[in-house]
Design a protein around this motif. Structure first.
Motif, PDB file in Angstrom:
ATOM      1  N   ALA A 178      -0.129   2.318  -8.074  1.00 34.70           N
ATOM      2  CA  ALA A 178      -1.215   1.838  -7.217  1.00 34.70           C
ATOM      3  C   ALA A 178      -2.344   1.222  -8.049  1.00 34.70           C
ATOM      4  O   ALA A 178      -2.912   0.186  -7.686  1.00 34.70           O
ATOM      5  CB  ALA A 178      -1.746   2.988  -6.362  1.00 34.70           C
ATOM      6  N   ARG A 179      -2.676   1.861  -9.162  1.00 32.93           N
ATOM      7  CA  ARG A 179      -3.738   1.308 -10.018  1.00 32.93           C
ATOM      8  C   ARG A 179      -3.299  -0.011 -10.646  1.00 32.93           C
ATOM      9  O   ARG A 179      -4.102  -0.943 -10.790  1.00 32.93           O
ATOM     10  CB  ARG A 179      -4.106   2.327 -11.097  1.00 32.93           C
ATOM     11  CG  ARG A 179      -4.757   3.604 -10.563  1.00 32.93           C
ATOM     12  CD  ARG A 179      -5.226   4.514 -11.692  1.00 32.93           C
ATOM     13  NE  ARG A 179      -5.721   5.783 -11.177  1.00 32.93           N
ATOM     14  CZ  ARG A 179      -5.033   6.918 -11.199  1.00 32.93           C
ATOM     15  NH1 ARG A 179      -3.821   6.950 -11.744  1.00 32.93           N
ATOM     16  NH2 ARG A 179      -5.550   8.026 -10.699  1.00 32.93           N
ATOM     17  N   THR A 225       3.498  -0.533   8.773  1.00 35.71           N
ATOM     18  CA  THR A 225       3.368  -1.877   8.245  1.00 35.71           C
ATOM     19  C   THR A 225       4.336  -2.053   7.081  1.00 35.71           C
ATOM     20  O   THR A 225       4.897  -1.083   6.557  1.00 35.71           O
ATOM     21  CB  THR A 225       1.943  -2.133   7.750  1.00 35.71           C
ATOM     22  OG1 THR A 225       1.673  -1.243   6.653  1.00 35.71           O
ATOM     23  CG2 THR A 225       0.923  -1.892   8.857  1.00 35.71           C
ATOM     24  N   GLU A 226       4.510  -3.292   6.651  1.00 35.26           N
ATOM     25  CA  GLU A 226       5.381  -3.569   5.518  1.00 35.26           C
ATOM     26  C   GLU A 226       4.884  -2.853   4.260  1.00 35.26           C
ATOM     27  O   GLU A 226       5.673  -2.327   3.475  1.00 35.26           O
ATOM     28  CB  GLU A 226       5.440  -5.078   5.277  1.00 35.26           C
ATOM     29  CG  GLU A 226       6.482  -5.500   4.261  1.00 35.26           C
ATOM     30  CD  GLU A 226       6.543  -7.003   4.078  1.00 35.26           C
ATOM     31  OE1 GLU A 226       7.484  -7.477   3.419  1.00 35.26           O
ATOM     32  OE2 GLU A 226       5.643  -7.694   4.600  1.00 35.26           O
ATOM     33  N   GLU A 227       3.558  -2.799   4.087  1.00 35.17           N
ATOM     34  CA  GLU A 227       2.987  -2.133   2.922  1.00 35.17           C
ATOM     35  C   GLU A 227       3.247  -0.626   2.954  1.00 35.17           C
ATOM     36  O   GLU A 227       3.579  -0.023   1.932  1.00 35.17           O
ATOM     37  CB  GLU A 227       1.475  -2.388   2.858  1.00 35.17           C
ATOM     38  CG  GLU A 227       1.102  -3.768   2.385  1.00 35.17           C
ATOM     39  CD  GLU A 227       1.232  -3.924   0.881  1.00 35.17           C
ATOM     40  OE1 GLU A 227       1.587  -2.929   0.211  1.00 35.17           O
ATOM     41  OE2 GLU A 227       1.004  -5.030   0.371  1.00 35.17           O
ATOM     42  N   ARG A 228       3.092   0.000   4.132  1.00 34.68           N
ATOM     43  CA  ARG A 228       3.294   1.442   4.237  1.00 34.68           C
ATOM     44  C   ARG A 228       4.773   1.788   4.040  1.00 34.68           C
ATOM     45  O   ARG A 228       5.100   2.804   3.429  1.00 34.68           O
ATOM     46  CB  ARG A 228       2.786   1.979   5.574  1.00 34.68           C
ATOM     47  CG  ARG A 228       1.289   1.806   5.760  1.00 34.68           C
ATOM     48  CD  ARG A 228       0.764   2.504   7.010  1.00 34.68           C
ATOM     49  NE  ARG A 228       0.630   3.933   6.769  1.00 34.68           N
ATOM     50  CZ  ARG A 228       1.356   4.866   7.360  1.00 34.68           C
ATOM     51  NH1 ARG A 228       2.286   4.536   8.235  1.00 34.68           N
ATOM     52  NH2 ARG A 228       1.154   6.137   7.106  1.00 34.68           N
ATOM     53  N   LEU A 229       5.660   0.945   4.541  1.00 37.26           N
ATOM     54  CA  LEU A 229       7.081   1.179   4.315  1.00 37.26           C
ATOM     55  C   LEU A 229       7.420   1.059   2.827  1.00 37.26           C
ATOM     56  O   LEU A 229       8.234   1.829   2.299  1.00 37.26           O
ATOM     57  CB  LEU A 229       7.921   0.185   5.124  1.00 37.26           C
ATOM     58  CG  LEU A 229       8.008   0.442   6.630  1.00 37.26           C
ATOM     59  CD1 LEU A 229       8.694  -0.727   7.326  1.00 37.26           C
ATOM     60  CD2 LEU A 229       8.756   1.747   6.925  1.00 37.26           C
ATOM     61  N   ALA A 230       6.781   0.124   2.147  1.00 32.37           N
ATOM     62  CA  ALA A 230       7.020  -0.031   0.713  1.00 32.37           C
ATOM     63  C   ALA A 230       6.525   1.194  -0.057  1.00 32.37           C
ATOM     64  O   ALA A 230       7.171   1.653  -1.005  1.00 32.37           O
ATOM     65  CB  ALA A 230       6.324  -1.296   0.204  1.00 32.37           C
ATOM     66  N   ALA A 231       5.373   1.741   0.356  1.00 26.09           N
ATOM     67  CA  ALA A 231       4.857   2.953  -0.288  1.00 26.09           C
ATOM     68  C   ALA A 231       5.784   4.136  -0.023  1.00 26.09           C
ATOM     69  O   ALA A 231       6.032   4.957  -0.912  1.00 26.09           O
ATOM     70  CB  ALA A 231       3.440   3.252   0.212  1.00 26.09           C
ATOM     71  N   LEU A 232       6.316   4.228   1.204  1.00 27.57           N
ATOM     72  CA  LEU A 232       7.253   5.305   1.526  1.00 27.57           C
ATOM     73  C   LEU A 232       8.535   5.155   0.699  1.00 27.57           C
ATOM     74  O   LEU A 232       9.095   6.149   0.219  1.00 27.57           O
ATOM     75  CB  LEU A 232       7.578   5.275   3.021  1.00 27.57           C
ATOM     76  CG  LEU A 232       8.513   6.381   3.533  1.00 27.57           C
ATOM     77  CD1 LEU A 232       7.860   7.749   3.388  1.00 27.57           C
ATOM     78  CD2 LEU A 232       8.895   6.129   4.995  1.00 27.57           C
ATOM     79  N   ARG A 233       8.979   3.938   0.507  1.00 23.34           N
ATOM     80  CA  ARG A 233      10.168   3.687  -0.301  1.00 23.34           C
ATOM     81  C   ARG A 233       9.952   4.176  -1.737  1.00 23.34           C
ATOM     82  O   ARG A 233      10.825   4.805  -2.340  1.00 23.34           O
ATOM     83  CB  ARG A 233      10.475   2.186  -0.292  1.00 23.34           C
ATOM     84  CG  ARG A 233      11.798   1.809  -0.908  1.00 23.34           C
ATOM     85  CD  ARG A 233      11.907   0.297  -1.051  1.00 23.34           C
ATOM     86  NE  ARG A 233      11.766  -0.397   0.219  1.00 23.34           N
ATOM     87  CZ  ARG A 233      12.757  -0.618   1.073  1.00 23.34           C
ATOM     88  NH1 ARG A 233      13.971  -0.185   0.773  1.00 23.34           N
ATOM     89  NH2 ARG A 233      12.553  -1.273   2.196  1.00 23.34           N
ATOM     90  N   LEU A 282       4.966  -3.342  -2.668  1.00 25.73           N
ATOM     91  CA  LEU A 282       6.044  -4.270  -2.356  1.00 25.73           C
ATOM     92  C   LEU A 282       6.807  -4.614  -3.632  1.00 25.73           C
ATOM     93  O   LEU A 282       6.226  -4.654  -4.719  1.00 25.73           O
ATOM     94  CB  LEU A 282       5.472  -5.540  -1.719  1.00 25.73           C
ATOM     95  CG  LEU A 282       4.833  -5.346  -0.334  1.00 25.73           C
ATOM     96  CD1 LEU A 282       4.134  -6.620   0.098  1.00 25.73           C
ATOM     97  CD2 LEU A 282       5.894  -4.945   0.690  1.00 25.73           C
ATOM     98  N   PRO A 283       8.103  -4.890  -3.526  1.00 26.76           N
ATOM     99  CA  PRO A 283       8.892  -5.197  -4.731  1.00 26.76           C
ATOM    100  C   PRO A 283       8.302  -6.376  -5.494  1.00 26.76           C
ATOM    101  O   PRO A 283       7.921  -7.381  -4.891  1.00 26.76           O
ATOM    102  CB  PRO A 283      10.276  -5.537  -4.166  1.00 26.76           C
ATOM    103  CG  PRO A 283      10.330  -4.844  -2.843  1.00 26.76           C
ATOM    104  CD  PRO A 283       8.933  -4.873  -2.312  1.00 26.76           C
TER     105      PRO A 283
END
Length: 386
Positions: free
Chosen positions: A50-51, A26-34, A58-59
């Motif tokens: 995250a907190r 997902t877009e969120e998981r890709l952002a976390a991987l980035r 996401l940016p």
């Protein structure tokens, strides 16, 4: 961070269209991987983000939001640079090489790690997914004696034969010996690495055959680091918290008084885990660590019976528990009881509220206990585990 492989191709002078999102990302998981790519060795920083953002990577939409992120200027620069580079090639590389990235809010994240003081925000797994199973860590010195080799081979092999998964760090010496003995006995091994789980990141290189044999024997490689991440001097010690966190108990075979294995023992004690130690000669430096642990109150380990007692079970029960945890899907009665046990319930209450017979409830409770899903907190009173 360096990448030991090339997972991204660039084309000079050609305007590239946005890459397609890889399946399952997902877009969120890709952002976390980035963010994980930009902040290598920054698990605590990922938790801080995250907190701060409610788990969204996401940016930020505005400069004010970017400024508010809990990062140093250097980290902000690295993250901004990462946002300008496509992340899809890295996600595709992970998928192509059978490496699964599991973030803390993903359903498959190991619940045991969320209970430790400093859990990794993301863990990368290669091989068989982690199961709900009984695991024992066996750790010790790289400079093992013949006595240490025999001890690691004995306990690793016996645990493998009993269906208990052996967790260790794949280092030369006690770690590798216990892994080898476990899988040779038909067991399963989990190797927690200080670098990435890709072939190019494995150290020492002499253990590549063991890595392939672990994977072929239904085992798992685990790490909090992306493939190709540079290892730091502290990487070996940091991974010890994951070894302890994934294990029900930790067995120290050999190690000097300053051995990293003693760090694993300390972390296990801080996590509320049982620590066992194999006694050794007073003349051997390799036994100074275990002997000191025994003097400080660690459980003496001279036979498999000592391990069963530490786990609160015998060998036959251990095998039944592992099989029950890993093999059986939940029944309708189990699902209903799990839902009801969000607060303490007696067996009689469960029978009355669920509509199942007392016999069906008793059977479901037994299976749920074996699977580690509920806890008996008093006379016929049960509570769902997180």
């Amino acid at each position: 961070m360096r990448m030991a492989m090339s997972y991204q191709q660039t084309t000079t002078g050609v305007k590239k269209s946005p890459p397609d999102t890889p399946v399952g990302w997902t877009e969120e998981r890709l952002a976390a991987l980035r963010s994980a790519r930009a902040l290598a060795h920054g698990s605590r920083t990922l938790w801080e983000i995250a907190r701060h953002t409610g788990g969204r990577f996401l940016p930020p939409a505005s400069a004010e939001e970017r400024t508010a992120w809990p990062l140093t200027d250097s980290q902000k620069e690295r993250l901004a640079a990462s946002w300008r580079e496509p992340i899809e090639p890295l996600a595709e590389y992970l998928d192509r090489h059978g490496i699964c990235a599991i973030f803390a809010d993903d359903p498959g994240y190991p619940a045991e790690l969320l209970r430790i003081p400093d859990p990794p925000y993301v863990i990368f797994l290669r091989g068989t997914p982690l199961r709900d199973e009984v695991r024992i860590a066996i750790v010790g010195t790289r400079r093992m004696t013949s006595y240490g080799r025999r001890s690691a081979a004995f306990f690793g092999g016996e645990l493998g034969r009993a269906g208990i998964t052996v967790v260790s760090g794949l280092a030369t010496g006690i770690d590798a010996e216990s892994h080898r003995a476990c899988i040779d006995a038909g067991g399963r091994a989990v190797a927690v690495l200080p670098g990435g789980v890709d072939d190019a990141s494995v150290v020492p290189r002499s253990n590549m055959t063991l890595v392939r044999d672990i994977l072929a024997a239904d085992g798992t490689l685990a790490s909090e680091h992306l493939p190709g991440t540079d290892m730091k001097p502290y990487s070996f010690l940091y991974r010890n918290r994951i070894i302890a966190g994934l294990s029900n108990a930790v067995l120290i075979v050999e190690g000097d008084h300053d051995s990293g294995a003693l760090v694993t023992a300390r972390l296990a004690l801080e996590q509320g885990k049982e620590v066992l130690a194999v006694p050794g000669s007073i003349w051997s430096r390799a036994s100074k660590g275990p002997n000191r642990l025994l003097a400080d109150g660690a459980r003496l380990c001279e036979s498999m019976q000592d391990i069963w007692e530490a786990l609160g079970m015998d060998g036959r029960e251990a095998r039944r528990t592992t099989q029950a945890r890993s093999g059986l899907p939940p029944t309708p009665a189990e699902n209903c009881i799990l839902e009801l046990c969000g607060e303490e319930r007696t067996a009689d209450e469960l029978a009355r509220l669920s509509g199942f017979s007392a016999q069906e409830v008793a059977s479901a409770l037994s299976l749920l206990e074996l699977k580690g899903r509920i806890l008996n907190v008093g006379p016929k009173t049960f509570l769902r585990l997180p």
